[in-house]
Motif scaffolding. Structure first.
Motif, mmCIF file in Angstrom:
data_model
loop_
_atom_site.group_PDB
_atom_site.id
_atom_site.type_symbol
_atom_site.label_atom_id
_atom_site.label_comp_id
_atom_site.label_asym_id
_atom_site.label_seq_id
_atom_site.Cartn_x
_atom_site.Cartn_y
_atom_site.Cartn_z
ATOM 1 N N TRP A 73 -71.748 -56.926 -20.057
ATOM 2 C CA TRP A 73 -70.980 -58.025 -19.451
ATOM 3 C C TRP A 73 -70.374 -58.955 -20.494
ATOM 4 O O TRP A 73 -69.156 -59.077 -20.613
ATOM 5 C CB TRP A 73 -71.858 -58.781 -18.445
ATOM 6 C CG TRP A 73 -71.164 -59.936 -17.791
ATOM 7 C CD1 TRP A 73 -71.503 -61.240 -17.880
ATOM 8 C CD2 TRP A 73 -69.994 -59.884 -16.951
ATOM 9 N NE1 TRP A 73 -70.630 -62.015 -17.140
ATOM 10 C CE2 TRP A 73 -69.686 -61.208 -16.565
ATOM 11 C CE3 TRP A 73 -69.168 -58.848 -16.500
ATOM 12 C CZ2 TRP A 73 -68.601 -61.525 -15.756
ATOM 13 C CZ3 TRP A 73 -68.082 -59.160 -15.679
ATOM 14 C CH2 TRP A 73 -67.811 -60.488 -15.329
ATOM 15 N N GLY A 82 -75.873 -64.849 -9.895
ATOM 16 C CA GLY A 82 -75.241 -65.678 -10.911
ATOM 17 C C GLY A 82 -76.320 -66.151 -11.866
ATOM 18 O O GLY A 82 -76.476 -67.330 -12.137
ATOM 19 N N GLY A 83 -77.131 -65.210 -12.353
ATOM 20 C CA GLY A 83 -78.310 -65.552 -13.148
ATOM 21 C C GLY A 83 -79.464 -65.843 -12.212
ATOM 22 O O GLY A 83 -79.801 -65.046 -11.342
ATOM 23 N N TRP A 104 -74.640 -52.050 -12.293
ATOM 24 C CA TRP A 104 -74.559 -53.341 -11.579
ATOM 25 C C TRP A 104 -73.989 -53.118 -10.184
ATOM 26 O O TRP A 104 -73.041 -52.357 -10.012
ATOM 27 C CB TRP A 104 -73.645 -54.253 -12.377
ATOM 28 C CG TRP A 104 -73.354 -55.613 -11.802
ATOM 29 C CD1 TRP A 104 -73.969 -56.781 -12.133
ATOM 30 C CD2 TRP A 104 -72.331 -55.959 -10.847
ATOM 31 N NE1 TRP A 104 -73.408 -57.824 -11.440
ATOM 32 C CE2 TRP A 104 -72.405 -57.348 -10.636
ATOM 33 C CE3 TRP A 104 -71.383 -55.227 -10.143
ATOM 34 C CZ2 TRP A 104 -71.556 -58.045 -9.771
ATOM 35 C CZ3 TRP A 104 -70.546 -55.907 -9.261
ATOM 36 C CH2 TRP A 104 -70.633 -57.306 -9.088
ATOM 37 N N LYS A 159 -78.954 -53.475 -11.418
ATOM 38 C CA LYS A 159 -78.887 -54.942 -11.420
ATOM 39 C C LYS A 159 -78.221 -55.356 -10.113
ATOM 40 O O LYS A 159 -77.052 -55.031 -9.871
ATOM 41 C CB LYS A 159 -78.071 -55.422 -12.623
ATOM 42 C CG LYS A 159 -77.888 -56.928 -12.683
ATOM 43 C CD LYS A 159 -77.174 -57.304 -13.981
ATOM 44 C CE LYS A 159 -76.771 -58.764 -14.021
ATOM 45 N NZ LYS A 159 -75.927 -59.051 -15.205
ATOM 46 N N ASP A 201 -72.188 -53.199 -16.313
ATOM 47 C CA ASP A 201 -72.108 -54.370 -15.426
ATOM 48 C C ASP A 201 -70.855 -54.305 -14.561
ATOM 49 O O ASP A 201 -70.233 -53.240 -14.391
ATOM 50 C CB ASP A 201 -72.195 -55.654 -16.281
ATOM 51 C CG ASP A 201 -72.841 -56.816 -15.548
ATOM 52 O OD1 ASP A 201 -72.134 -57.480 -14.761
ATOM 53 O OD2 ASP A 201 -74.053 -57.054 -15.736
ATOM 54 N N ASP A 202 -70.489 -55.429 -14.017
ATOM 55 C CA ASP A 202 -69.386 -55.574 -13.067
ATOM 56 C C ASP A 202 -68.099 -54.928 -13.600
ATOM 57 O O ASP A 202 -67.801 -55.001 -14.793
ATOM 58 C CB ASP A 202 -69.172 -57.086 -12.864
ATOM 59 C CG ASP A 202 -68.318 -57.394 -11.669
ATOM 60 O OD1 ASP A 202 -67.806 -56.465 -11.036
ATOM 61 O OD2 ASP A 202 -68.192 -58.604 -11.369
ATOM 62 N N TRP A 213 -82.751 -61.656 -13.510
ATOM 63 C CA TRP A 213 -81.933 -62.183 -14.611
ATOM 64 C C TRP A 213 -82.050 -63.704 -14.552
ATOM 65 O O TRP A 213 -81.594 -64.347 -13.608
ATOM 66 C CB TRP A 213 -80.500 -61.684 -14.455
ATOM 67 C CG TRP A 213 -79.521 -62.169 -15.483
ATOM 68 C CD1 TRP A 213 -78.266 -62.639 -15.237
ATOM 69 C CD2 TRP A 213 -79.686 -62.194 -16.902
ATOM 70 N NE1 TRP A 213 -77.644 -62.976 -16.411
ATOM 71 C CE2 TRP A 213 -78.497 -62.715 -17.458
ATOM 72 C CE3 TRP A 213 -80.723 -61.853 -17.771
ATOM 73 C CZ2 TRP A 213 -78.325 -62.887 -18.828
ATOM 74 C CZ3 TRP A 213 -80.553 -62.032 -19.132
ATOM 75 C CH2 TRP A 213 -79.357 -62.548 -19.641
ATOM 76 N N ASN A 262 -73.240 -63.455 -5.805
ATOM 77 C CA ASN A 262 -72.518 -64.499 -6.523
ATOM 78 C C ASN A 262 -71.855 -65.592 -5.698
ATOM 79 O O ASN A 262 -70.869 -66.190 -6.129
ATOM 80 C CB ASN A 262 -71.477 -63.860 -7.440
ATOM 81 C CG ASN A 262 -72.138 -63.321 -8.692
ATOM 82 O OD1 ASN A 262 -72.810 -64.051 -9.410
ATOM 83 N ND2 ASN A 262 -71.996 -62.029 -8.934
ATOM 84 N N ASP A 264 -77.499 -67.100 -16.212
ATOM 85 C CA ASP A 264 -76.272 -66.650 -16.883
ATOM 86 C C ASP A 264 -76.102 -67.360 -18.218
ATOM 87 O O ASP A 264 -75.241 -66.988 -19.010
ATOM 88 C CB ASP A 264 -75.053 -66.953 -16.007
ATOM 89 C CG ASP A 264 -74.797 -65.838 -15.017
ATOM 90 O OD1 ASP A 264 -75.465 -64.797 -15.102
ATOM 91 O OD2 ASP A 264 -73.922 -66.015 -14.142
ATOM 92 N N ASP A 310 -76.781 -58.096 -7.883
ATOM 93 C CA ASP A 310 -76.240 -59.450 -8.063
ATOM 94 C C ASP A 310 -75.853 -60.074 -6.713
ATOM 95 O O ASP A 310 -75.755 -59.372 -5.698
ATOM 96 C CB ASP A 310 -75.010 -59.344 -8.982
ATOM 97 C CG ASP A 310 -74.733 -60.614 -9.759
ATOM 98 O OD1 ASP A 310 -75.312 -61.666 -9.430
ATOM 99 O OD2 ASP A 310 -73.911 -60.561 -10.702
ATOM 100 N N CYS A 367 -80.494 -60.686 -9.348
ATOM 101 C CA CYS A 367 -79.648 -61.639 -10.060
ATOM 102 C C CYS A 367 -78.845 -62.372 -9.001
ATOM 103 O O CYS A 367 -78.477 -61.786 -7.985
ATOM 104 C CB CYS A 367 -78.719 -60.839 -10.986
ATOM 105 S SG CYS A 367 -77.435 -61.813 -11.784
ATOM 106 N N ARG A 385 -65.983 -67.618 -5.452
ATOM 107 C CA ARG A 385 -65.591 -66.595 -6.415
ATOM 108 C C ARG A 385 -64.665 -65.565 -5.733
ATOM 109 O O ARG A 385 -64.795 -64.352 -5.940
ATOM 110 C CB ARG A 385 -66.822 -65.877 -6.989
ATOM 111 C CG ARG A 385 -66.598 -65.323 -8.384
ATOM 112 C CD ARG A 385 -67.652 -64.325 -8.793
ATOM 113 N NE ARG A 385 -67.505 -63.983 -10.200
ATOM 114 C CZ ARG A 385 -68.034 -62.921 -10.767
ATOM 115 N NH1 ARG A 385 -68.762 -62.078 -10.075
ATOM 116 N NH2 ARG A 385 -67.860 -62.693 -12.043
#
Ligand code: DGJ
Length: 728
Positions: free
Chosen positions: A336, A528-529, A411, A476, A366-367, A545, A480, A548, A478, A526, A443
């Motif tokens: 990332w 956003g962390g 991810w 992972k 990742d993304d 995670w 967000n 971030d 996520d 995760c 987002r």
């Protein structure tokens, strides 16, 4: 048995190794709380509750004026009769009123601990580990039954609590508030500890003395959130890191929560914790049930540190599940911060090449690998490979990485949907929404309506295909954005306020299905962390995670705060590039390594941009971490400096179960020239063993703990020092 019932006293004695929790059935029908103390053999009543005719404390019809539920400590409190303090339960009857009487009906004491239906919870491996008391209360008018569950651990100072409602009557009821726990304490000489923050500065330790009235932390965001963690602690009097009485309260839940302490007119605090009643209601038809999440209570007589270690041991061995629960975690590289969205399979393979040369074991893509995802405006929901970036699909890239001797991870953000996506074109009604309002984005994305079975089935299907058809050994997961316009297309008007909780239950259902179908995959959650770093998530995914924010100095307070409840084994921590992308700060590779090695270790930077010297250092760090990661897996964690007192110096230590090995890390954040000398008292060692430090000397464990070790002089800004301690 950890639970004893003494019929002559109508008394329940809940016994953990160093504590006693007493419940008595007052007048045979009201469960009152007689305290949670250090261990007591028998309750003789030397500090029994008193009943007086207190002004403005109303009395039940059948009782004398000295008796009011308003001023005795209760185990659980229903709203609408004579307890006017903060209630645990509010239920609306068919007549629109909110008035309940909860009276003792029966109880059972069972060996072991039943799992909660559809909700994560602490579990046992053997029934001998704990016993469970179920106290059933009833509202005679409506026929509502309320089961209060207490699981008492034989070898841990832990009591878990949850509540189940059963509508045993004939009328439709609506639950407006239902707490998982309520605990009435005697006096208010406590400091409230909470973990609060924001994206990129999660779980800072905040402390405040209790004051009269309400003090609380909560989430209304649909997830447990970056802003507040579902945890609070109360530290008695002058309790500190290593001394004094501390009560910890942690909720195994990932959605809107409330944790509050209400100090009443007589200075008695009531702690409550559960699903946030704000914007919540649940229809309870005759014959139906409602189960609350579980709250985990810890009592420590040896300060906050011992409370943390009790949570750590419990959560890593009886909350986290799956093959990786007991396995050392791989050193990973995540692309990332190295590439963001700007990569293709060649970029990734080049990075992987370098990573494998340095000894890194897992590559995490990742993304940006799916749909037409070249930025964050598009494609969530379209979980098929980006044709231009990955022309050979996931399989060919993953195999390329496997050939380099690394494993492959990916991810996903499965709870989300982009308006610009094929999935949204096909199913615009699949997102959380209030029908007559337009949608807000976060987002540029929307949230899938996981309260719907069809949506969940689709996601389980598409993710299962990815995991089945490709050699993926890590995911992972996520998330967000937070929830707005909370409503579901499939629920009737009177059930719309169930949506948030149903969403969380849906997330748990999907996670249960996916993680149990792929038990060999390591899942890392995760949001956003660290926006969903909570025990609910850890039940399905054994690491999170942490933030971030990858800046080593920022991570000191984030990881220290997180360590109040969560063991280092549940935290992800990476070395990233300098200047740091979140703070602009430049910190040495040595310090970045020392801080990240305090948890599950990895890298998140473009290795190809580094000098030969930096690569050599990374190779050494990776080799070193592999030697010491067993300490992260099963070591005991000690904070050597109280992180809420001092923020210019951090120090922690991990000690192996046999106390023959330990690693202490000290970081000086800020320093002045010509500063005073300093020392560090170690913890958790064997007083009678002799140890070397970094391969030198011979020092008794007693000396290292009582006198401590001398810190190097001079200390420099943002510099880390590691002390590897080994028994001789
Ligand atoms: C937020 C995560 O916390 C980051 O690590 C990264 O995965 C981005 N999302 C990707 O969009």
């Amino acid at each position: 048995m950890s639970i004893e019932y003494i019929d002559s006293q109508k008394l329940f004695h809940l016994k953990t190794p160093s504590s006693s929790y007493f419940i008595r059935l007052e007048k045979g029908k009201h469960p009152v709380h007689l305290g949670w103390h250090g261990a007591i053999k028998n309750w003789g009543g030397s500090n029994d509750i008193q009943c007086f005719d207190r002004a403005f404390s109303p009395n039940p019809r059948t009782e004398e004026r000295s008796f009011s539920l308003d001023n005795i400590p209760l185990e659980y409190s229903a709203w609408g009769r004579t307890d006017l303090r903060t209630p645990s339960l509010q239920v609306e009857g068919a007549d629109g009123s909110m008035s309940l009487d909860l009276e003792y009906r029966e109880h059972s004491i069972l060996p072991g601990k039943p799992l909660l239906d559809g909700l994560p919870s602490v579990y046992l491996e053997d029934d001998s580990e704990a016993d469970t008391l179920v106290l059933t209360l009833e509202d005679p008018l409506t026929g509502l039954l309320c089961d209060l569950s207490y699981t008492v651990f034989a070898e841990r100072d832990v009591i878990t609590r949850s509540v189940r409602l059963r509508n045993g009557g004939k009328e439709e009821l609506t639950v407006k508030r239902i707490m998982s726990l309520s605990l009435d304490l005697e006096d208010s000489d406590y400091t409230l500890v909470q973990l609060s923050g924001a994206h990129n500065r999660e779980r800072r330790i905040h402390r405040r003395p209790l004051a009269s009235g309400m003090q609380s932390v909560e989430s209304r965001r649909g997830t447990s959130s970056h802003q507040q963690n579902p945890f609070i602690a109360l530290m008695k009097g002058d309790a500190g890191e290593d001394q004094g009485i501390v009560y910890g309260f942690s909720l195994v839940y990932s959605g809107n929560f409330l944790a509050a302490v209400d100090v009443d007119q007589f200075d008695s605090p009531r702690v409550i914790m559960g699903i946030n009643p704000f914007d919540f209601a649940w229809r309870l038809e005759p014959g139906s049930e409602f189960q609350t999440p579980e709250a985990v209570m810890v009592r420590s007589g040896k300060g906050l540190g011992a409370m943390s270690r009790t949570y750590h041991d419990l959560y890593r061995s009886r909350l986290c599940r799956g093959a990786y629960r007991d396995r050392e975690r791989p050193v990973l590289i995540n692309n990332w911060e190295a590439t963001y969205f700007d990569f293709d399979s060649n970029t990734i393979l080049n990075l992987a090449d370098e990573a494998s040369r340095l000894g890194i074991e897992l590559f995490v893509l990742d993304d940006g690998w799916f749909g037409e995802r070249d930025n964050d405006l598009t494609s969530l929901g379209d979980w098929f490979p980006h044709k231009k970036k990955l022309p050979g699909g996931i399989r060919s890239l993953a195999e390329g990485i496997l050939e380099k001797g690394m494993s492959f991870g990916i991810w996903v953000e499965p709870e989300m949907i982009s308006e610009k996506s094929r999935l949204y074109e096909a199913h615009p009604d699949w997102c959380i929404r209030v029908k007559r309002r337009n949608l807000s984005t976060g987002r540029s994305q929307l949230v899938l309506d996981y309260s719907r079975r069809d949506v969940r089935d689709y996601i389980v299907g598409i993710l299962s295909d990815i995991l089945r058809d490709n050699p993926v050994s890590y995911v992972k997961w996520d998330m967000n954005r937070h929830l707005t316009e909370v409503g579901s297309a499939l629920l009737p008007a009177e059930r719309q306020r169930e949506t948030s909780h149903r969403f969380v239950l849906g997330v748990y259902d999907v996670l249960e299905r996916i993680t149990s179908a792929f038990p060999e995959v390591l899942f890392e959650s995760c949001s956003g962390g660290g926006g969903r770093f909570d025990p609910g998530m850890l039940y399905y995914m054994p690491q999170t995670w942490t933030s971030d924010n990858t800046d080593a100095i920022s991570r000191l307070s984030i990881q220290a705060g997180t360590s109040l409840v969560y063991p280092p084994l549940t935290m992800g921590a990476h070395v990233s590039a300098v200047p740091n992308h979140q703070t602009g700060r430049t910190v040495s590779l040595k310090t970045r390594g020392a801080v990240a090695m305090g948890a599950n270790f990895g890298y998140e930077l473009n290795l190809l941009n580094l000098s030969a010297d930096e690569k050599d250092q990374i190779k050494e760090q990776v080799a070193e971490y592999k030697k010491r990661r067993h300490l992260i897996l099963d070591g005991s964690h000690y904070r050597l400096i109280e992180p809420w007192k001092q923020t210019d110096r951090y120090a922690w230590m991990t000690v192996s179960p046999d106390r023959r090995e330990a690693l202490a890390v000290f970081v000086s954040v800020h320093t002045e020239s010509n500063h005073p000398y300093g020392s560090l008292k170690l913890k958790g060692l064997d007083r009678d063993m002799s140890y070397s430090i970094n391969g030198e000397g011979s020092y008794g464990g007693d000396e290292l703990m009582e006198s401590g070790i001398r810190l190097p002089y001079p200390l420099f800004e943002a510099d880390a020092h590691e002390f590897h301690i080994r028994a001789l």
